[in-house]
Enzyme design. Structure first.
Site, short mmCIF file in Angstrom:
data_model
loop_
_atom_site.label_atom_id
_atom_site.label_comp_id
_atom_site.label_asym_id
_atom_site.label_seq_id
_atom_site.Cartn_x
_atom_site.Cartn_y
_atom_site.Cartn_z
N GLY A 1 8.34 -54.60 53.16
CA GLY A 1 8.47 -53.98 54.22
C GLY A 1 8.20 -52.70 54.36
O GLY A 1 7.92 -51.81 55.25
N GLU B 1 5.81 -61.06 49.52
CA GLU B 1 6.87 -62.05 50.33
C GLU B 1 6.61 -63.05 49.47
O GLU B 1 7.60 -63.90 49.26
CB GLU B 1 6.90 -61.59 51.37
CG GLU B 1 7.35 -60.33 52.08
CD GLU B 1 6.48 -59.36 52.44
OE1 GLU B 1 5.39 -59.53 51.86
OE2 GLU B 1 6.80 -58.32 53.03
N GLU C 1 4.59 -52.60 55.28
CA GLU C 1 4.82 -52.78 56.73
C GLU C 1 5.13 -51.91 57.61
O GLU C 1 4.64 -51.47 58.68
CB GLU C 1 5.70 -53.98 57.14
CG GLU C 1 5.07 -55.44 56.47
CD GLU C 1 6.15 -56.67 56.25
OE1 GLU C 1 6.95 -56.31 55.63
OE2 GLU C 1 5.62 -57.38 56.96
N ALA D 1 12.00 -54.49 51.89
CA ALA D 1 13.24 -55.04 52.46
C ALA D 1 14.22 -55.19 51.27
O ALA D 1 13.70 -55.49 50.12
CB ALA D 1 13.15 -56.36 53.25
C1 HXC Z 1 16.48 -54.38 46.47
C2 HXC Z 1 15.02 -53.16 44.79
C3 HXC Z 1 14.10 -53.62 45.53
C4 HXC Z 1 14.13 -54.38 46.79
C5 HXC Z 1 13.44 -52.20 43.60
N1 HXC Z 1 14.97 -52.60 43.65
N2 HXC Z 1 13.09 -52.97 44.58
N3 HXC Z 1 16.54 -53.69 45.17
N4 HXC Z 1 15.47 -54.54 47.17
N5 HXC Z 1 12.97 -54.54 47.31
C6 HXC Z 1 15.80 -51.84 42.97
C7 HXC Z 1 15.53 -52.78 41.61
O1 HXC Z 1 16.43 -53.64 41.62
C8 HXC Z 1 16.50 -51.56 40.64
O2 HXC Z 1 18.04 -51.76 40.86
C9 HXC Z 1 15.99 -50.38 41.12
O3 HXC Z 1 15.35 -50.38 42.54
C10 HXC Z 1 14.64 -49.80 40.41
O4 HXC Z 1 13.71 -50.96 40.25
P1 HXC Z 1 12.84 -51.51 39.03
O5 HXC Z 1 12.48 -53.05 39.35
O6 HXC Z 1 13.89 -51.37 37.78
O7 HXC Z 1 11.88 -50.47 38.79
P2 HXC Z 1 10.37 -51.03 38.09
O8 HXC Z 1 10.52 -51.81 36.72
O9 HXC Z 1 9.75 -49.49 38.04
O10 HXC Z 1 9.59 -51.74 39.07
C11 HXC Z 1 9.25 -51.25 40.44
C12 HXC Z 1 9.05 -52.28 41.53
C13 HXC Z 1 9.96 -53.40 41.43
C14 HXC Z 1 7.37 -52.78 40.97
C15 HXC Z 1 8.71 -51.78 42.69
O11 HXC Z 1 11.31 -52.75 41.59
C16 HXC Z 1 9.74 -54.43 42.62
O12 HXC Z 1 8.95 -55.42 42.43
N6 HXC Z 1 10.64 -54.65 43.61
C17 HXC Z 1 10.53 -55.42 44.69
C18 HXC Z 1 9.41 -55.45 45.53
C19 HXC Z 1 9.33 -56.55 46.49
O13 HXC Z 1 9.15 -57.65 45.98
N7 HXC Z 1 9.26 -55.86 47.77
C20 HXC Z 1 9.40 -56.92 48.90
C21 HXC Z 1 10.53 -57.51 49.43
S1 HXC Z 1 10.58 -58.34 50.46
P3 HXC Z 1 18.85 -51.67 39.31
O14 HXC Z 1 20.28 -51.74 40.17
O15 HXC Z 1 18.38 -52.86 38.49
O16 HXC Z 1 18.59 -50.46 38.82
C22 HXC Z 1 10.14 -57.65 51.98
C23 HXC Z 1 10.21 -58.64 53.19
C24 HXC Z 1 10.14 -57.91 54.37
O17 HXC Z 1 9.89 -56.56 51.78
C25 HXC Z 1 10.40 -59.04 55.45
C26 HXC Z 1 11.78 -59.56 55.18
C27 HXC Z 1 12.20 -60.36 56.63
#
Ligand code: HXC
Length: 258
Positions: A109, A132, A112, A64
């Site tokens: 997500g 999460e 999911e 998400a």
């Molecule tokens: C918003 C995101 C994002 C996310 C990545 N980006 N994941 N933006 N939401 N979930 C963005 C980064 O901020 C970055 O933007 C660009 O995408 C590239 O990501 P990087 O982090 O620079 O890439 P990398 O170093 O290769 O790392 C990849 C990654 C990392 C390991 C996937 O991006 C990451 O950990 N992302 C978050 C994963 C996560 O925690 N997902 C769960 C979310 S919670 P910029 O602008 O800096 O270039 C969820 C909850 C569901 O899903 C239920 C809720 C109700």
């Protein structure tokens, strides 16, 4: 649609989540578009299989959208959860077969939404995880419910509590991915599988899908009763007559999908 691409060819729809700058993270607008897209697909007779993927070569869906959630209130969080509940529910229960082509990160997500598909095919570079609790929340798009149903309670708890990312081979080993293929072959592999599925009786497949999905939510006896009822219903179709006659006459069946 601002965040989705859809191509339909040979009764296969390829739906691509297209927000590559944020690794295809799901914001509210994308969730609403997915819901709209799945509502349309379920009424379309020219689509038999849906392949869901993410744009680019790095990420399926990285979760998400954290930038949208960071300042959201409890009520806004619930609204987002319900958007996903509706969209993913449509995806899970549409009569068509759905295949997630997991082409990279499937986190939060992303993992999911892949689990709301019938089948998950992973590329060799795919990574699955539920990060999460490390963000101070919990899997809110179905992870606490669909993950244990797929891989068992113990493994689901380990993945959710540790936030460990697992690679495609480990996802395959625990039953989260059905198959692992090279990234360059991912969509072709999914299309070949889709073509094989389309050659069978689509209506019979939709009945089997319904029996499996509903059956897993009820007790065994109710599930078996539902199966018997749907088995009976299939006897009202031309496909059952044709499929069985063709076998007895030693010829290829010509199924008409009803
Ligand atoms: C918003 C995101 C994002 C996310 C990545 N980006 N994941 N933006 N939401 N979930 C963005 C980064 O901020 C970055 O933007 C660009 O995408 C590239 O990501 P990087 O982090 O620079 O890439 P990398 O170093 O290769 O790392 C990849 C990654 C990392 C390991 C996937 O991006 C990451 O950990 N992302 C978050 C994963 C996560 O925690 N997902 C769960 C979310 S919670 P910029 O602008 O800096 O270039 C969820 C909850 C569901 O899903 C239920 C809720 C109700």
């Amino acid at each position: 649609m601002n965040n989705l691409l859809m191509e339909v060819e040979n009764e296969i729809a390829v739906v691509t989540i297209n927000r590559p700058k944020s690794l295809n993270a799901l914001n509210s607008e994308t969730l609403a578009e997915l819901n709209q897209c799945f509502c349309e697909i379920e009424t379309r007779k020219d689509i038999k299989v849906v392949i869901l993927t993410g744009s680019g070569e790095k990420s399926f869906v990285a979760g998400a959208d954290i930038s949208e959630m960071v300042n959201a209130t409890a009520a806004e969080g619930r609204t987002m959860g319900l958007l996903a509940y509706n969209a993913f529910g449509k995806l899970e229960n549409m009569p068509q077969v759905t295949i997630a082509a997991v082409n990279g990160f499937a986190l939060g997500g992303g993992c999911e939404i892949s689990m709301a598909c019938d089948i998950r095919i992973a590329s060799e570079n795919a990574k699955f995880g539920q990060p999460e609790v490390g963000l101070g929340t919990l899997p809110g798009f179905g992870g606490t419910q669909r993950l244990p149903r797929l891989v068992g309670k113990g493994r689901a708890k380990e993945l959710i509590f540790t936030c460990d990312m697992i690679d495609a081979q480990e996802a395959y080993r625990i039953g989260l991915a059905n198959k692992v293929v090279p990234l360059a072959e991912l969509i072709d592999y999914c299309k070949k599988m889709a073509t094989k599925i389309i050659s069978k009786g689509s209506y019979a497949i939709s009945l089997a899908k319904s029996a499996i999905n509903t059956g897993l939510d009820v007790d065994l006896s109710s599930g078996l009763k539902l199966e018997a009822d749907l088995f009976g219903l299939s006897f009202a179709t031309a496909d059952k007559k044709e499929g069985m006659s063709a076998f007895l006459e030693k010829r290829q069946a010509k199924l008409t999908d009803f």
